[in-house]
Write an enzyme that holds these catalytic residues in place. Sequence first.
Site, PDB file in Angstrom:
ATOM      1  N   CYS A  10      44.115  45.097  38.311  1.00  0.00           N
ATOM      2  CA  CYS A  10      43.953  46.274  39.150  1.00  0.00           C
ATOM      3  C   CYS A  10      42.589  46.182  39.824  1.00  0.00           C
ATOM      4  CB  CYS A  10      44.069  47.522  38.284  1.00  0.00           C
ATOM      5  SG  CYS A  10      44.790  48.927  39.128  1.00  0.00           S
ATOM      6  N   CYS A  82      48.116  47.609  41.714  1.00  0.00           N
ATOM      7  CA  CYS A  82      47.738  48.410  42.874  1.00  0.00           C
ATOM      8  C   CYS A  82      47.699  47.492  44.093  1.00  0.00           C
ATOM      9  CB  CYS A  82      46.393  49.103  42.670  1.00  0.00           C
ATOM     10  SG  CYS A  82      44.979  47.995  42.585  1.00  0.00           S
ATOM     11  N   CYS A  89      44.106  39.402  45.033  1.00  0.00           N
ATOM     12  CA  CYS A  89      44.331  38.685  43.780  1.00  0.00           C
ATOM     13  C   CYS A  89      43.748  37.284  43.889  1.00  0.00           C
ATOM     14  CB  CYS A  89      45.823  38.604  43.490  1.00  0.00           C
ATOM     15  SG  CYS A  89      46.205  37.877  41.884  1.00  0.00           S
TER      16      CYS A  89
END
Length: 147
Positions: A10, A82, A89
């Site tokens: 997240c 999210c 990422c």
Amino acid sequence: MDTVNVLFLCTGNSCRSQMAEGFAKSLRPGSIEAFSAGVEKRGLDPDAVRVMAEAGVDISGQRSKTVDELPDVRFDYVITLCGHAAENCPFFPGPVKRLHAGFDDPPALARDAPDEEARLAPYRRVRDEIRRFVAAMPGNLSGDRRP
């Protein structure tokens, strides 16, 4: 069944990813080795700790961390919780499967709450959604879960 290594990612590793890690450790021991991290770290959200305790899961000993602070683990799955984490990422080498399972951000929803009950309501709702998602693992890890 083999144990799968799962990273819940997240933005700040303060709430949703901490809840997911806590539920995975509580509900799926032996089938999931759970980790959580953030794109950045913001500290453990005390309201997340509180609502998880209400559900019988103690995450008070967990800490907010970035991916760089994780042990050298070969993840089978990286699950972003999210949109910001999905878009930012980091790269993971090897055959890791990246999935997105977006959940609302309780701190953002609670920001203007008029009282404590209203502030905790989105935390409880998202906690319960995450619990259902984790309880269905690893069978539900075949593709994205869009809200």
